[in-house]
Design a protein around this motif. Sequence first.
Motif, PDB file in Angstrom:
ATOM      1  N   HIS A 156       0.834  -1.206   0.000  1.00  0.00           N
ATOM      2  CA  HIS A 156       0.000   0.000   0.000  1.00  0.00           C
ATOM      3  C   HIS A 156       0.869   1.256   0.000  1.00  0.00           C
ATOM      4  O   HIS A 156       0.652   2.191  -0.791  1.00  0.00           O
ATOM      5  CB  HIS A 156      -0.908  -0.035   1.240  1.00  0.00           C
ATOM      6  N   THR A 190      -6.340   6.152  -9.304  1.00  0.00           N
ATOM      7  CA  THR A 190      -5.072   6.637  -8.770  1.00  0.00           C
ATOM      8  C   THR A 190      -5.240   6.798  -7.270  1.00  0.00           C
ATOM      9  O   THR A 190      -6.306   7.202  -6.786  1.00  0.00           O
ATOM     10  CB  THR A 190      -4.650   7.971  -9.401  1.00  0.00           C
ATOM     11  N   ARG A 191      -4.189   6.451  -6.551  1.00  0.00           N
ATOM     12  CA  ARG A 191      -4.178   6.614  -5.100  1.00  0.00           C
ATOM     13  C   ARG A 191      -2.783   7.141  -4.745  1.00  0.00           C
ATOM     14  O   ARG A 191      -1.787   6.488  -5.100  1.00  0.00           O
ATOM     15  CB  ARG A 191      -4.426   5.275  -4.389  1.00  0.00           C
ATOM     16  N   GLY A 192      -2.745   8.288  -4.066  1.00  0.00           N
ATOM     17  CA  GLY A 192      -1.456   8.916  -3.823  1.00  0.00           C
ATOM     18  C   GLY A 192      -0.810   9.233  -5.158  1.00  0.00           C
ATOM     19  O   GLY A 192      -1.443   9.805  -6.047  1.00  0.00           O
ATOM     20  N   LYS A 193       0.457   8.853  -5.322  1.00  0.00           N
ATOM     21  CA  LYS A 193       1.137   9.058  -6.588  1.00  0.00           C
ATOM     22  C   LYS A 193       1.057   7.835  -7.504  1.00  0.00           C
ATOM     23  O   LYS A 193       1.640   7.820  -8.596  1.00  0.00           O
ATOM     24  CB  LYS A 193       2.604   9.420  -6.336  1.00  0.00           C
ATOM     25  N   GLY A 194       0.350   6.787  -7.039  1.00  0.00           N
ATOM     26  CA  GLY A 194       0.350   5.523  -7.765  1.00  0.00           C
ATOM     27  C   GLY A 194      -0.833   5.351  -8.702  1.00  0.00           C
ATOM     28  O   GLY A 194      -1.913   5.893  -8.476  1.00  0.00           O
ATOM     29  N   ARG A 195      -0.590   4.574  -9.741  1.00  0.00           N
ATOM     30  CA  ARG A 195      -1.615   4.268 -10.743  1.00  0.00           C
ATOM     31  C   ARG A 195      -1.992   2.786 -10.637  1.00  0.00           C
ATOM     32  O   ARG A 195      -1.129   1.922 -10.582  1.00  0.00           O
ATOM     33  CB  ARG A 195      -1.079   4.559 -12.145  1.00  0.00           C
ATOM     34  N   LYS A 233      -8.313  -2.473   0.332  1.00  0.00           N
ATOM     35  CA  LYS A 233      -7.722  -1.409   1.157  1.00  0.00           C
ATOM     36  C   LYS A 233      -7.534  -0.123   0.352  1.00  0.00           C
ATOM     37  O   LYS A 233      -7.778   0.979   0.858  1.00  0.00           O
ATOM     38  CB  LYS A 233      -6.369  -1.878   1.713  1.00  0.00           C
ATOM     39  N   LEU A 234      -7.127  -0.260  -0.881  1.00  0.00           N
ATOM     40  CA  LEU A 234      -6.928   0.915  -1.718  1.00  0.00           C
ATOM     41  C   LEU A 234      -8.251   1.539  -2.163  1.00  0.00           C
ATOM     42  O   LEU A 234      -8.335   2.760  -2.364  1.00  0.00           O
ATOM     43  CB  LEU A 234      -6.106   0.552  -2.964  1.00  0.00           C
ATOM     44  N   LEU A 235      -9.279   0.705  -2.296  1.00  0.00           N
ATOM     45  CA  LEU A 235     -10.529   1.228  -2.847  1.00  0.00           C
ATOM     46  C   LEU A 235     -11.537   1.625  -1.772  1.00  0.00           C
ATOM     47  O   LEU A 235     -12.358   2.522  -1.986  1.00  0.00           O
ATOM     48  CB  LEU A 235     -11.139   0.216  -3.825  1.00  0.00           C
ATOM     49  N   LEU A 259       1.040   4.163  -2.939  1.00  0.00           N
ATOM     50  CA  LEU A 259       0.878   5.611  -2.699  1.00  0.00           C
ATOM     51  C   LEU A 259       2.126   6.379  -3.111  1.00  0.00           C
ATOM     52  O   LEU A 259       2.048   7.541  -3.518  1.00  0.00           O
ATOM     53  CB  LEU A 259       0.554   5.888  -1.225  1.00  0.00           C
TER      54      LEU A 259
END
Lengths: 250, 250, 250, 250
Positions: free
Chosen positions: D92, D190-195, D115-117, D96
């Motif tokens: 995780h 997208t979550r944080g800087k991640g795709r 967790k991400l969604l 991010l």
Amino acid sequence: MDGKLRIRVWNEGRHEAVNEPPHIGEIYPDGIHGAIAAGLRPHYPEADITTAVLADEEHGLAEEVLVETDVLLWWGHMAHAEVSDAIVERVHRHVLGGMGLIVLHSGHFAKIFTKLLGTSCSLAWRNEGERELVWTVKPSHPIAEGVDNPIVIPEQEMYGELFDIPDPDDLIFISSFAGGEVFRSGVTFTRGKGRIFYFSPGDQEDPVYDHPQVQRVLANGVKWAAQPDLDRSAPEVRNAPRGWYETSAM
Amino acid sequence: MDGKLRIRVWNEGRHEAVNEPPHIGEIYPDGIHGAIAAGLRPHYPEADITTAVLADEEHGLAEEVLVETDVLLWWGHMAHAEVSDAIVERVHRHVLGGMGLIVLHSGHFAKIFTKLLGTSCSLAWRNEGERELVWTVKPSHPIAEGVDNPIVIPEQEMYGELFDIPDPDDLIFISSFAGGEVFRSGVTFTRGKGRIFYFSPGDQEDPVYDHPQVQRVLANGVKWAAQPDLDRSAPEVRNAPRGWYETSAM
Amino acid sequence: MDGKLRIRVWNEGRHEAVNEPPHIGEIYPDGIHGAIAAGLRPHYPEADITTAVLADEEHGLAEEVLVETDVLLWWGHMAHAEVSDAIVERVHRHVLGGMGLIVLHSGHFAKIFTKLLGTSCSLAWRNEGERELVWTVKPSHPIAEGVDNPIVIPEQEMYGELFDIPDPDDLIFISSFAGGEVFRSGVTFTRGKGRIFYFSPGDQEDPVYDHPQVQRVLANGVKWAAQPDLDRSAPEVRNAPRGWYETSAM
Amino acid sequence: MDGKLRIRVWNEGRHEAVNEPPHIGEIYPDGIHGAIAAGLRPHYPEADITTAVLADEEHGLAEEVLVETDVLLWWGHMAHAEVSDAIVERVHRHVLGGMGLIVLHSGHFAKIFTKLLGTSCSLAWRNEGERELVWTVKPSHPIAEGVDNPIVIPEQEMYGELFDIPDPDDLIFISSFAGGEVFRSGVTFTRGKGRIFYFSPGDQEDPVYDHPQVQRVLANGVKWAAQPDLDRSAPEVRNAPRGWYETSAM
């Protein structure tokens, strides 16, 4: 990809022609289009970067030119109404077919922009050379790659909300101005197969296109908007026989 | 809110006028507009529900009519080109000012819809009376409230992707057809201060507007799109003196 | 709808308990929750508006309470870590099932918020009592209805970007601060069948919840988030026999 | 970019270990991870493509491994609960911070995905080897580049709506199944800087990962999700002195 890119920088060119403001020749000796093109070249040393202005034949946007254009940048202000409707239709068709389009600053009122967006694209403005801060709010987006957060632009025309645009696909930058206004200054849209990026910093009064960070944003925008390998054809209505996909795909 | 609502159902009315298909008079004895209006009445017993057709003076869409309209429903197909550009401009202005707009089925090619969306709005189609299943994918949306998932429509024209629209604000329904195609059949957009809902089921060949679930969706759409208390004015450009908000707000 | 609404205002209540800042008893004599509830009552005179704090049994969020709650407002700051994980799971289940949730200010770090959003929800901050301007950027949204543009808040803690949240469903408000920062201060999300609204103005240092415009925003948020007629059940996995929808719908 | 890419294909590996279904060894002799990796290699001949399974030490996802991973692909089904919470936290944090993540098929219930969604990620399913059609609805997206529309998958487990996910950033593919269900089968977040890219086709029963078009989609997904030049750090809260940006940028 870089070597093959064909980038066309379009500028109305009217401010330069009428010397308004009087110092425009000092800050943009090669015109606004010249400055934008010069800012892109170090980022795309092998690309084919050309410029065109309203006064050119067919505004420099002939069919055979657009066919060979991956990304078109658009700056206009005083003479939006003089852009030919037929040429706007042509650019529109190319955008739906996959040509990238980057609309800059006062281009918010360009015919091609309001036609693609469907709204008034109106906004609040004040031209007193205020400090603009351009904040990144979507750091994962390719257009934000390597860009300072915030970009500090010492003097710039204020553009403020309400910016009457549809909800963008991606909101990348939000600006604040010394006077307290905010503006969605970097937004993307897709229409048909085409990618559109609007970026507001960049006025005829101040040498904003010489700002290395602004140049970086435009270079990122070009990379994001370009689809050089795409078949350039706008979506079309079609009558689909039942089960057509069993033998072919399109 | 319900009692005050002013709902106007617009139908081109050409299929009815030329008896095409020949059974249209049987399935829609009061026209498609009549059927839509009849389906709304039980949901809004106190609302002012009126209808208009292309052949009416000013298409039944005079300025004084639109001023008094909270939500406009739009059905058209054969005669999109005959709709006056001036009236399209007028409807567009009212949508940006806050009038709700519900575009139905073949209205995807209506001038007002393509003008608001900026794309071709093209799609794939096949008229063989296939079963359509309308699946809810955003159950939290007001338009999905109390709607069966899926809605089963026994016979309907197939509309398939690619549906060339901008990314909608909300994707509420996705349809599948017996032949395997899918379609984003219930989508919302906002333009200016106005709310727009597009819903694809409802053809001139089949009595789809008599389907209780389709009626429920349209009633929900009306409720969602209506802003009866809103000042009807489209966003406009304005020059904002520094600190203007310190003494007033707008 | 208003008469039936069951609104619960939850506040950690720690700042009040430890008298930090010392003047909190003066600006919020009934606690932050008391001030929020008092601001809602004129908007919902017939609603059932209750309050709860961390120190209550089960934090005042027992299963039988949540079952009877249409919208939960959440304010927390010092004691996020003391909120029981089991109760967070319970609130989460109710949100997915359709309970509205309004998260306020420093609640950005509440367990329930980061669990629903999946990101760090981190931000930049500075507590120097700066002027905040809250600009409307989506005037068509129900939460913006009748709200001044901008709202002027004379003194407020600065919250600045990057606000590490997922792209919201709707971006309604963007704030600027005297120091130049911007913040997406009014955003909505949907998770499962539930609607979530985050609104950042409202600190323990300043009497922001007494601001009539802030009260208006919260009242609008409650109305938007409430789904009193919805069956409260979170989406679940299910094995679907082929053609199950032909005889029933769910 | 291609030459530098570090791609890690993670598979739970349990179906292979227990021979369930009995023919899994025939369709995936090198495991599902082996098939996915083999499908990527022709697209990224110079990339560093590795695999890992649940049974590896630290599940093959040690800190020093993730630091050197640009894109992680994730396949799991039977043993989601056996994935260590600490390792989920680690993944995780890397997402991010900018690591790309591609979640496949039954990975919709993986701890890292929910967790991400923030939602249940539940759906409807039926495993009868039905034909799946994967339709492109966002042709301008890099992940759709060069992909057949539709992709025809002769036999595949049905995944149907309601798929309980947040509104995706981009909806690229919608699938229909022979039984009439639809599914948002290709979505980005997208979550944080991640795709993050989720793609549903690909079951343990059928050799879907050998399908050239599925391989093309995964290759496109890797390219889209990778940010090899990004500083790998998750967004963090920070106290910002007034005017901090005047001397530096971050």
